[in-house]
Write an enzyme that holds these catalytic residues in place. Structure first.
Site, mmCIF file in Angstrom:
data_model
loop_
_atom_site.group_PDB
_atom_site.id
_atom_site.type_symbol
_atom_site.label_atom_id
_atom_site.label_comp_id
_atom_site.label_asym_id
_atom_site.label_seq_id
_atom_site.Cartn_x
_atom_site.Cartn_y
_atom_site.Cartn_z
ATOM 1 N N LYS A 224 0.853 -1.189 0.000
ATOM 2 C CA LYS A 224 0.000 0.000 0.000
ATOM 3 C C LYS A 224 0.889 1.240 0.000
ATOM 4 C CE LYS A 224 -3.226 2.566 2.975
ATOM 5 N NZ LYS A 224 -3.907 2.580 4.296
ATOM 6 N N ASP A 229 -2.654 10.534 3.366
ATOM 7 C CA ASP A 229 -4.054 10.135 3.472
ATOM 8 C C ASP A 229 -4.847 11.148 4.288
ATOM 9 O OD1 ASP A 229 -6.461 8.814 3.493
ATOM 10 O OD2 ASP A 229 -5.849 7.327 4.989
ATOM 11 N N LYS A 236 -10.542 12.855 7.797
ATOM 12 C CA LYS A 236 -10.018 12.584 9.130
ATOM 13 C C LYS A 236 -10.055 13.856 9.977
ATOM 14 C CE LYS A 236 -6.570 9.196 7.516
ATOM 15 N NZ LYS A 236 -7.051 8.000 8.212
ATOM 16 N N ASP A 247 1.570 6.315 5.477
ATOM 17 C CA ASP A 247 0.599 5.405 4.874
ATOM 18 C C ASP A 247 1.143 4.726 3.608
ATOM 19 O OD1 ASP A 247 -1.814 4.270 5.493
ATOM 20 O OD2 ASP A 247 -3.033 5.707 4.397
ATOM 21 N N ASP A 306 -12.205 6.886 3.411
ATOM 22 C CA ASP A 306 -11.026 6.699 4.246
ATOM 23 C C ASP A 306 -10.658 5.227 4.393
ATOM 24 O OD1 ASP A 306 -8.884 7.558 5.762
ATOM 25 O OD2 ASP A 306 -9.995 7.578 7.647
ATOM 26 N N GLU A 308 -9.485 3.502 2.004
ATOM 27 C CA GLU A 308 -8.940 3.547 0.641
ATOM 28 C C GLU A 308 -7.850 2.520 0.393
ATOM 29 O OE1 GLU A 308 -5.695 4.806 2.736
ATOM 30 O OE2 GLU A 308 -7.753 5.450 3.071
ATOM 31 N N ARG A 310 -7.590 -0.659 1.112
ATOM 32 C CA ARG A 310 -8.073 -1.936 0.566
ATOM 33 C C ARG A 310 -8.461 -1.796 -0.899
ATOM 34 N NH1 ARG A 310 -12.692 -2.119 5.043
ATOM 35 N NH2 ARG A 310 -10.939 -1.104 6.083
#
Length: 449
Positions: A224, A229, A236, A247, A306, A308, A310
């Site tokens: 990933k 993010d 968030k 991230d 959020d 995202e 996956r």
């Protein structure tokens, strides 16, 4: 600088059992280190109970000595081995701790300081091959750490791709391919494009391949790579955005692992697939309840922008299977905050669709010394991920239960029967301010044969 010698050259770290302390200047506290200048020694107080978690306790002790005493020292490995008997574990703990600590970390300070200390590992045992292996492994752990630590205004998908290409130049049998936005659109990676929709920075997919023998089973390491993010329209809280440059930890670790295997000339057939994008807000941002089509054809209703990670991983898994013909897969991702409540910050959550593959990885983790704990993917988790009224899948369960397992079930939906291990490093991948290259050592040990 860390060296390997068979003779002491200066101040030396030695273990001493509590029962053997006779000098009143040595504090009788397990884990405490005391300098005895007349003997040119630093005595580290130990007891046999350290053998329950020997690597971690020795590593932590060496780190404390490194930070407390701002000068060079040697370590008497043989004295530790005489007490604890586990020569490889003792060597790894001391060697890896020093190579981790003595790395010049990424810094943009105008007056950055550089270590000029020298550390010698002293032993009559022939550790030359193991030392060389550790040098390579820790070089790439530290490379991944530097990528993690780079600020998000610098470490964009384009920057990340360039750094991987630069690092790969001098390593034999390494092939780096970078897919740009047009390539991604042509493939139909709809989930990756949805996450990228509001960003000024184009997405990238970086593929790093190393093959010493094409007859070997091909393993894909999928990372990933969200370089920042914000959460998208499922925005968030501001306090929760701190640390979101990390991230992209999975992308850094998986690419660095393949580069390290190449430098070590491992007998392996392995590829990293790093999916890179920012997750921003803006006029073109993906809206909640948007439905997109994934690379493998499944439709997905995005109920939380959020969630995202996956999404981008799902498209990467399909690429690994269909384009790279992977026969086994491991993904590394800072995926769910929920994993912290399950396992804290000291164990990585591991999910697997194949028991045999998991056992192989677990055995490798004992050599890599990065603790994992297997978590379940229950049939209910799949039901939650299939609960959309209008699409094949949803990226968010209708209830808050089992968040980490739900995410793993979503990824498993794209595995097409190929064995998949999912490593959720959201709680273990970094400290509040620094990356640690987590899971590289385990994957390196699995594939370095």
């Amino acid at each position: 600088m860390i060296t390997l010698n068979d003779k002491n050259q200066g101040l030396i770290v030695k273990p001493i059992l509590l029962k053997d302390i006779k000098n009143k200047l040595i504090a009788p506290i397990k884990g405490q280190a005391s300098i005895i200048s007349q003997e040119e020694a630093i005595y580290l107080v130990v007891d046999k109970t350290m053998s329950h978690d020997l690597y971690e306790e020795i590593s932590s002790a060496i780190k404390k000595i490194y930070n407390d005493f701002k000068f060079s020292f040697d370590i008497d490995l043989d004295a530790f081995i005489e007490i604890f008997k586990e020569e490889d574990t003792v060597f790894d703990a001391c060697c890896e701790a020093l190579m981790f600590l003595d790395h010049e970390q990424f810094s943009l300070k105008t007056k950055a300081s550089k270590s000029s200390r020298i550390f010698n590992l002293i032993s009559k045992i022939d550790f030359k091959d193991r030392f060389k292996n550790q040098e390579i492994k820790m070089e790439f752990v530290n490379f991944a750490r530097d990528l993690q630590d780079t600020p998000p205004n610098i470490c964009t998908p384009q920057y990340f791709a360039q750094k991987i290409q630069e690092k790969a130049k001098d390593i034999e049998k390494i092939k780096v391919t970078v897919l740009d936005k047009k390539d991604i659109e042509k493939l139909g990676m709809g989930m990756l494009l949805a996450v990228n929709a509001a960003s000024y920075e184009e997405p990238k997919v970086v593929i790093v391949e190393y093959c010493s023998d094409a007859k070997l089973e091909k393993t894909a390491l999928i990372g990933k790579g969200i370089t920042f993010d914000s959460g998208g329209y499922s925005l968030k809280l501001s306090a929760s955005m701190k640390g979101m440059k990390f991230d992209m930890t999975g992308a850094a670790v998986t690419c660095a692992t393949v580069l390290g295997l190449g430098k070590a000339k491992a007998k392996a057939n392995v590829a990293a697939v790093a999916v890179l994008t920012e997750n921003r807000i803006g006029g073109k941002g993906t809206l909640v309840e948007t439905v997109v089509k994934s690379y493998n054809g499944l439709t997905v209703e995005i109920l939380n922008t959020d969630a995202e990670g996956r999404l981008v991983l799902g498209d990467a898994i399909t690429y690994a299977i269909r384009d790279l013909k992977a026969q086994k897969m491991i993904d590394v991702a800072t995926l769910t905050g929920a994993i912290r409540f399950c396992l804290g910050t000291y164990m990585t959550g591991a999910f697997a669709t194949d028991d045999k593959f998991y056992e192989e990885f677990y055995q490798a983790s004992l050599k890599g010394h990065e603790e994992i704990w297997r978590m379940p993917i229950h049939s209910q988790n799949y039901k939650y991920m299939r609960s959309s009224a209008i699409a094949d899948l949803t990226n968010m369960a209708p209830v808050p239960d089992g968040g980490s397992s739900n995410a793993a079930a979503f990824l498993a939906e794209f595995s097409e029967g190929v064995p998949l291990i999912h490593l959720d490093v959201a709680a273990t991948g970094h400290t509040p301010t620094r990356g640690n290259g987590i899971m590289l050592k385990n994957m390196f040990e699995l594939l370095n044969k």
